[in-house]
Design a protein around this motif. Sequence first.
Motif, PDB file in Angstrom:
ATOM      1  N   SER A  71       0.814  -1.211   0.000  1.00 42.76           N
ATOM      2  CA  SER A  71       0.000   0.000   0.000  1.00 42.76           C
ATOM      3  C   SER A  71       0.852   1.267   0.000  1.00 42.76           C
ATOM      4  CB  SER A  71      -0.947   0.015   1.202  1.00 42.76           C
ATOM      5  OG  SER A  71      -0.241  -0.236   2.405  1.00 42.76           O
ATOM      6  N   LYS A  72       2.074   1.181   0.550  1.00 43.07           N
ATOM      7  CA  LYS A  72       3.013   2.299   0.544  1.00 43.07           C
ATOM      8  C   LYS A  72       4.428   1.757   0.466  1.00 43.07           C
ATOM      9  CE  LYS A  72       0.158   5.221   3.596  1.00 43.07           C
ATOM     10  NZ  LYS A  72       0.123   5.939   4.900  1.00 43.07           N
ATOM     11  N   SER A  73       5.293   2.497  -0.229  1.00 46.44           N
ATOM     12  CA  SER A  73       6.712   2.158  -0.298  1.00 46.44           C
ATOM     13  C   SER A  73       7.452   3.458  -0.558  1.00 46.44           C
ATOM     14  CB  SER A  73       6.969   1.140  -1.425  1.00 46.44           C
ATOM     15  OG  SER A  73       8.349   0.831  -1.522  1.00 46.44           O
ATOM     16  N   TYR A  74       8.077   3.997   0.488  1.00 48.06           N
ATOM     17  CA  TYR A  74       8.664   5.325   0.354  1.00 48.06           C
ATOM     18  C   TYR A  74       9.702   5.558   1.452  1.00 48.06           C
ATOM     19  CZ  TYR A  74       5.690   6.867   4.259  1.00 48.06           C
ATOM     20  OH  TYR A  74       5.101   7.010   5.490  1.00 48.06           O
ATOM     21  N   VAL A  75      10.271   6.774   1.491  1.00 44.87           N
ATOM     22  CA  VAL A  75      11.231   7.149   2.526  1.00 44.87           C
ATOM     23  C   VAL A  75      10.563   8.131   3.473  1.00 44.87           C
ATOM     24  CG1 VAL A  75      13.491   8.129   3.041  1.00 44.87           C
ATOM     25  CG2 VAL A  75      13.149   6.841   0.918  1.00 44.87           C
ATOM     26  N   SER A  76      10.503   7.772   4.757  1.00 48.00           N
ATOM     27  CA  SER A  76       9.876   8.592   5.785  1.00 48.00           C
ATOM     28  C   SER A  76      10.949   9.180   6.696  1.00 48.00           C
ATOM     29  CB  SER A  76       8.915   7.721   6.608  1.00 48.00           C
ATOM     30  OG  SER A  76       8.651   8.272   7.878  1.00 48.00           O
ATOM     31  N   ASN A  77      10.678  10.361   7.235  1.00 44.31           N
ATOM     32  CA  ASN A  77      11.638  10.967   8.161  1.00 44.31           C
ATOM     33  C   ASN A  77      11.827  10.116   9.406  1.00 44.31           C
ATOM     34  OD1 ASN A  77      12.137  13.214   6.553  1.00 44.31           O
ATOM     35  ND2 ASN A  77      10.453  14.387   7.442  1.00 44.31           N
ATOM     36  N   SER A  78      10.756   9.513   9.880  1.00 43.40           N
ATOM     37  CA  SER A  78      10.832   8.712  11.107  1.00 43.40           C
ATOM     38  C   SER A  78      11.047   7.226  10.826  1.00 43.40           C
ATOM     39  CB  SER A  78       9.562   8.895  11.928  1.00 43.40           C
ATOM     40  OG  SER A  78       8.412   8.569  11.152  1.00 43.40           O
ATOM     41  N   TYR A  79      10.265   6.646   9.910  1.00 40.40           N
ATOM     42  CA  TYR A  79      10.372   5.231   9.580  1.00 40.40           C
ATOM     43  C   TYR A  79      11.588   4.917   8.699  1.00 40.40           C
ATOM     44  CZ  TYR A  79       5.612   3.843  11.112  1.00 40.40           C
ATOM     45  OH  TYR A  79       4.478   3.529  11.828  1.00 40.40           O
ATOM     46  N   GLY A  80      12.156   5.923   8.053  1.00 37.47           N
ATOM     47  CA  GLY A  80      13.222   5.667   7.086  1.00 37.47           C
ATOM     48  C   GLY A  80      12.650   4.986   5.851  1.00 37.47           C
ATOM     49  N   GLN A  81      13.420   4.079   5.265  1.00 34.05           N
ATOM     50  CA  GLN A  81      12.928   3.279   4.139  1.00 34.05           C
ATOM     51  C   GLN A  81      11.856   2.340   4.691  1.00 34.05           C
ATOM     52  OE1 GLN A  81      13.943   3.396   0.922  1.00 34.05           O
ATOM     53  NE2 GLN A  81      15.968   4.366   0.957  1.00 34.05           N
ATOM     54  N   VAL A  82      10.624   2.492   4.219  1.00 29.81           N
ATOM     55  CA  VAL A  82       9.524   1.751   4.834  1.00 29.81           C
ATOM     56  C   VAL A  82       8.562   1.187   3.789  1.00 29.81           C
ATOM     57  CG1 VAL A  82       8.135   3.857   5.137  1.00 29.81           C
ATOM     58  CG2 VAL A  82       7.694   1.872   6.599  1.00 29.81           C
ATOM     59  N   ILE A  83       7.989   0.046   4.110  1.00 26.42           N
ATOM     60  CA  ILE A  83       6.981  -0.590   3.257  1.00 26.42           C
ATOM     61  C   ILE A  83       5.753  -0.920   4.115  1.00 26.42           C
ATOM     62  CG2 ILE A  83       6.408  -2.767   2.097  1.00 26.42           C
ATOM     63  CD1 ILE A  83       9.115  -2.693   0.761  1.00 26.42           C
ATOM     64  N   PHE A  84       4.567  -0.630   3.576  1.00 26.58           N
ATOM     65  CA  PHE A  84       3.294  -0.994   4.197  1.00 26.58           C
ATOM     66  C   PHE A  84       2.635  -2.050   3.315  1.00 26.58           C
ATOM     67  CE2 PHE A  84       4.281   3.074   5.825  1.00 26.58           C
ATOM     68  CZ  PHE A  84       3.487   3.392   6.917  1.00 26.58           C
ATOM     69  N   ILE A  85       2.021  -3.046   3.920  1.00 28.83           N
ATOM     70  CA  ILE A  85       1.303  -4.067   3.155  1.00 28.83           C
ATOM     71  C   ILE A  85      -0.109  -4.224   3.710  1.00 28.83           C
ATOM     72  CG2 ILE A  85       1.201  -6.501   2.489  1.00 28.83           C
ATOM     73  CD1 ILE A  85       4.223  -6.614   2.685  1.00 28.83           C
ATOM     74  N   LYS A  86      -1.111  -4.097   2.826  1.00 29.61           N
ATOM     75  CA  LYS A  86      -2.493  -4.400   3.189  1.00 29.61           C
ATOM     76  C   LYS A  86      -2.737  -5.864   2.849  1.00 29.61           C
ATOM     77  CE  LYS A  86      -4.773   0.085   3.099  1.00 29.61           C
ATOM     78  NZ  LYS A  86      -5.868   0.903   2.535  1.00 29.61           N
ATOM     79  N   HIS A  87      -3.143  -6.623   3.849  1.00 32.74           N
ATOM     80  CA  HIS A  87      -3.249  -8.074   3.684  1.00 32.74           C
ATOM     81  C   HIS A  87      -4.660  -8.530   3.355  1.00 32.74           C
ATOM     82  CE1 HIS A  87       0.877  -8.608   4.981  1.00 32.74           C
ATOM     83  NE2 HIS A  87       0.638  -7.751   5.954  1.00 32.74           N
ATOM     84  N   ASP A  88      -4.718  -9.680   2.725  1.00 36.20           N
ATOM     85  CA  ASP A  88      -6.007 -10.245   2.333  1.00 36.20           C
ATOM     86  C   ASP A  88      -6.855 -10.614   3.548  1.00 36.20           C
ATOM     87  OD1 ASP A  88      -4.952  -9.982  -0.183  1.00 36.20           O
ATOM     88  OD2 ASP A  88      -4.448 -12.107  -0.424  1.00 36.20           O
ATOM     89  N   ASN A  89      -6.211 -10.746   4.727  1.00 36.84           N
ATOM     90  CA  ASN A  89      -6.955 -11.105   5.943  1.00 36.84           C
ATOM     91  C   ASN A  89      -7.482  -9.876   6.691  1.00 36.84           C
ATOM     92  OD1 ASN A  89      -4.645 -10.044   7.121  1.00 36.84           O
ATOM     93  ND2 ASN A  89      -3.829 -12.023   7.766  1.00 36.84           N
ATOM     94  N   GLY A  90      -7.355  -8.676   6.079  1.00 40.10           N
ATOM     95  CA  GLY A  90      -7.937  -7.476   6.667  1.00 40.10           C
ATOM     96  C   GLY A  90      -6.995  -6.630   7.499  1.00 40.10           C
ATOM     97  N   TYR A  91      -5.742  -7.087   7.673  1.00 39.93           N
ATOM     98  CA  TYR A  91      -4.774  -6.348   8.470  1.00 39.93           C
ATOM     99  C   TYR A  91      -3.844  -5.523   7.569  1.00 39.93           C
ATOM    100  CZ  TYR A  91      -6.031  -9.346  12.429  1.00 39.93           C
ATOM    101  OH  TYR A  91      -6.711  -9.989  13.426  1.00 39.93           O
ATOM    102  N   GLU A  92      -3.085  -4.622   8.197  1.00 41.13           N
ATOM    103  CA  GLU A  92      -2.038  -3.889   7.496  1.00 41.13           C
ATOM    104  C   GLU A  92      -0.775  -3.939   8.353  1.00 41.13           C
ATOM    105  OE1 GLU A  92      -1.405   0.114   4.801  1.00 41.13           O
ATOM    106  OE2 GLU A  92      -2.988   0.116   6.313  1.00 41.13           O
TER     107      GLU A  92
END
Length: 273
Positions: A71-92
């Motif tokens: 759902s997201k793949s970018y560079v954050s000031n706090s998270y640094g290099q970060v990836i978010f995944i929205k899962h088929d089971n309803g979680y992220e």
Amino acid sequence: MKPFRYLFCILLITWSCIAVPSASATKSSWTEPIKGEITDKFGTRGGKHKGLDIAAPEGEMVVAAADGAVSKSYVSNSYGQVIFIKHDNGYETVYAHLNKRLKKKGDRVKKGEEIGIIGNTGISTGTHLHFEIHQGAWTENKKNAMNPLTVYSEEAFRPSSVHVHKGSAETKREITVRKGDTLWKISRENGLSVGKMIEMNGLANPNIYAGQMLRLDESREKQRTYIVQKGDTLYRIAEKMGVTAGAIQEWNGLKGETIYPQQPLLIRVDRSS
């Protein structure tokens, strides 16, 4: 009263069929994003820490905890290099402080698929993965954050002490690095983790070169980790462990004699001695 009871039962059945994420009901759909040592847990720092911190050797791969889409793949000031995944089971889920991202927004991923390399980017004080699970969508105030240890046990994150290479009756003891090889590729082909390869070969980092010889087992030598204590010197440790100071420098990539308390040092011990 009977019609009312009938209607109540229908409503109850309908409500129970609504797809509400449940950690206990979906445990089998999760895998650990990395193997390592949990250094900080959910709810610390006055309740502000909304995930797990998992320390592992530099260069280790981070994998998707479950099937889903990035759902997201970018560079954050706090998270640094970060990836978010929205899962088929309803979680992220969130995978932060990566050294490198291997997936972009919109990519489909399978459980256990490599998505990045562990790092120390953003607001971070050492190489580790900051991992979050949200029961529903991630929000800026993290109101949906849940303790990952309701899905996993702490033991699940610990690396296996024994690695068995499947596919051959006898595993080769050494391998010569070829042009284009990477430590990750060799590790996967031989059923070992990158961290184990680094440990067995006394490497300072995951960088390797063509022609280099790498050990694939511990048949001749075993590895020990010595934690530097206050007042220790390189020569005192060498005498205590029955090795030379020069050997300790070589195994740990030390350029001088400077060491510090709580520093882990790899020590190779000959099994035949």
